[in-house]
Write an enzyme that holds these catalytic residues in place. Sequence first.
Site, PDB file in Angstrom:
ATOM      1  N   ASN A  50      -1.648  -0.297   7.156  1.00 28.04           N
ATOM      2  CA  ASN A  50      -1.032  -1.565   7.572  1.00 28.04           C
ATOM      3  C   ASN A  50      -0.212  -2.229   6.474  1.00 28.04           C
ATOM      4  OD1 ASN A  50      -3.116  -2.293   5.961  1.00 28.04           O
ATOM      5  ND2 ASN A  50      -4.311  -3.342   7.541  1.00 28.04           N
ATOM      6  N   TYR A  86     -12.400  -2.636  -3.298  1.00 25.18           N
ATOM      7  CA  TYR A  86     -12.889  -2.603  -1.913  1.00 25.18           C
ATOM      8  C   TYR A  86     -14.422  -2.550  -1.839  1.00 25.18           C
ATOM      9  CZ  TYR A  86      -8.241  -2.117   0.249  1.00 25.18           C
ATOM     10  OH  TYR A  86      -6.966  -2.339   0.715  1.00 25.18           O
ATOM     11  N   LYS A  88       0.840  -1.201   0.000  1.00 25.50           N
ATOM     12  CA  LYS A  88       0.000   0.000   0.000  1.00 25.50           C
ATOM     13  C   LYS A  88       0.883   1.262   0.000  1.00 25.50           C
ATOM     14  CE  LYS A  88      -3.792  -2.298   2.521  1.00 25.50           C
ATOM     15  NZ  LYS A  88      -4.669  -2.218   3.728  1.00 25.50           N
ATOM     16  N   HIS A 124      -1.837  -5.541   1.402  1.00 25.50           N
ATOM     17  CA  HIS A 124      -3.098  -6.247   1.162  1.00 25.50           C
ATOM     18  C   HIS A 124      -2.759  -7.630   0.650  1.00 25.50           C
ATOM     19  CE1 HIS A 124      -7.044  -7.244  -0.538  1.00 25.50           C
ATOM     20  NE2 HIS A 124      -6.357  -7.717  -1.569  1.00 25.50           N
ATOM     21  N   GLU A 175      -9.448  -9.941  -7.929  1.00 27.51           N
ATOM     22  CA  GLU A 175      -8.516  -8.832  -7.702  1.00 27.51           C
ATOM     23  C   GLU A 175      -7.370  -8.833  -8.715  1.00 27.51           C
ATOM     24  OE1 GLU A 175      -7.455  -9.399  -3.604  1.00 27.51           O
ATOM     25  OE2 GLU A 175      -9.438  -8.792  -2.886  1.00 27.51           O
TER      26      GLU A 175
HETATM   27  P1  IDP Z   1      -7.428  -7.042   5.504  1.00 27.82           P
HETATM   28  O1  IDP Z   1      -6.628  -6.027   4.720  1.00 27.82           O
HETATM   29  O2  IDP Z   1      -6.653  -7.578   6.683  1.00 27.82           O
HETATM   30  O3  IDP Z   1      -8.033  -8.124   4.637  1.00 27.82           O
HETATM   31  P2  IDP Z   1     -10.091  -5.854   5.586  1.00 27.82           P
HETATM   32  O4  IDP Z   1     -11.099  -6.176   6.641  1.00 27.82           O
HETATM   33  O5  IDP Z   1     -10.300  -6.449   4.226  1.00 27.82           O
HETATM   34  O6  IDP Z   1      -8.645  -6.247   6.165  1.00 27.82           O
HETATM   35  O7  IDP Z   1     -10.033  -4.281   5.472  1.00 27.82           O
HETATM   36  C1  IDP Z   1      -9.403  -3.633   4.391  1.00 27.82           C
HETATM   37  C2  IDP Z   1      -8.496  -2.538   4.930  1.00 27.82           C
HETATM   38  O8  IDP Z   1      -9.302  -1.527   5.564  1.00 27.82           O
HETATM   39  C3  IDP Z   1      -7.538  -2.984   6.038  1.00 27.82           C
HETATM   40  O9  IDP Z   1      -6.355  -3.576   5.554  1.00 27.82           O
HETATM   41  C4  IDP Z   1      -7.280  -1.682   6.769  1.00 27.82           C
HETATM   42  O10 IDP Z   1      -6.371  -0.863   6.028  1.00 27.82           O
HETATM   43  C5  IDP Z   1      -8.646  -1.039   6.731  1.00 27.82           C
HETATM   44  N1  IDP Z   1      -9.475  -1.402   7.904  1.00 27.82           N
HETATM   45  C6  IDP Z   1     -10.176  -2.557   8.097  1.00 27.82           C
HETATM   46  N2  IDP Z   1     -10.848  -2.544   9.248  1.00 27.82           N
HETATM   47  C7  IDP Z   1     -10.583  -1.351   9.813  1.00 27.82           C
HETATM   48  C8  IDP Z   1     -11.007  -0.741  11.041  1.00 27.82           C
HETATM   49  O11 IDP Z   1     -11.771  -1.293  11.836  1.00 27.82           O
HETATM   50  N3  IDP Z   1     -10.512   0.514  11.305  1.00 27.82           N
HETATM   51  C9  IDP Z   1      -9.687   1.167  10.461  1.00 27.82           C
HETATM   52  N4  IDP Z   1      -9.263   0.629   9.279  1.00 27.82           N
HETATM   53  C10 IDP Z   1      -9.701  -0.623   8.963  1.00 27.82           C
HETATM   54 MG    MG Z   2      -9.400  -7.884   3.058  1.00 23.66          MG
END
Ligand code: IDP
Ligand code: MG
Length: 151
Positions: free
Chosen positions: A129, A62, A22, A132, A143
């Site tokens: 984080n 997304y 990212k 992805h 994707e």
């Molecule tokens: P993942 O990337 O671990 O699969 P997802 O639930 O698919 O997690 O969420 C996509 C992205 O959205 C996450 O990687 C993170 O950057 C952000 N995200 C997900 N849940 C939260 C949250 O509760 N608070 C803030 N950001 C979140």
């Molecule tokens: Mg995800």
Amino acid sequence: MTDAATTDTAAPAIERTLVLVKPDGVRRGLSGEVLRRIEAKGYTLVAAELKQATPELLAAHYAEHEGKPFYGPLVEFMLSGPTLAVVAEGQGVITGFRSLAGATNPTEAAPGTIRGDLGRDWGLKVQQNLVHGSDSPESAAREIGLWFPHV
Ligand code: IDP
Ligand code: MG
């Protein structure tokens, strides 16, 4: 003595997954470190391209998160700079890369994982984080088609 559970099981299929470094990971100079971990684990790089995401691409990528409180901040964050899009290949790579990445919340991600070792909470509306990874074979196919229409 033979182990029927092992000998009767078909070899797992070779899978592909979409990995994104990212914009925070690219900005922090961690693209190489992410690629290093994928390769050190034994997976193969099939494609890699630095791309500036568009609102249309992110809306598709997304779509499952539309309407959630972090959706707007997530899209804005993903538009904030280039993303390194990668296709990685190997048996079990979809689950395997998710293990390398660690938990979504970098504060909770285990040490030894990409998010656990290299990420932290910056007090923003979206978790930055670093990576992805596709979460299922269906997501991976969808994707990869979005980010690499020609692969
Ligand atoms: P993942 O990337 O671990 O699969 P997802 O639930 O698919 O997690 O969420 C996509 C992205 O959205 C996450 O990687 C993170 O950057 C952000 N995200 C997900 N849940 C939260 C949250 O509760 N608070 C803030 N950001 C979140
Ligand atoms: Mg995800």
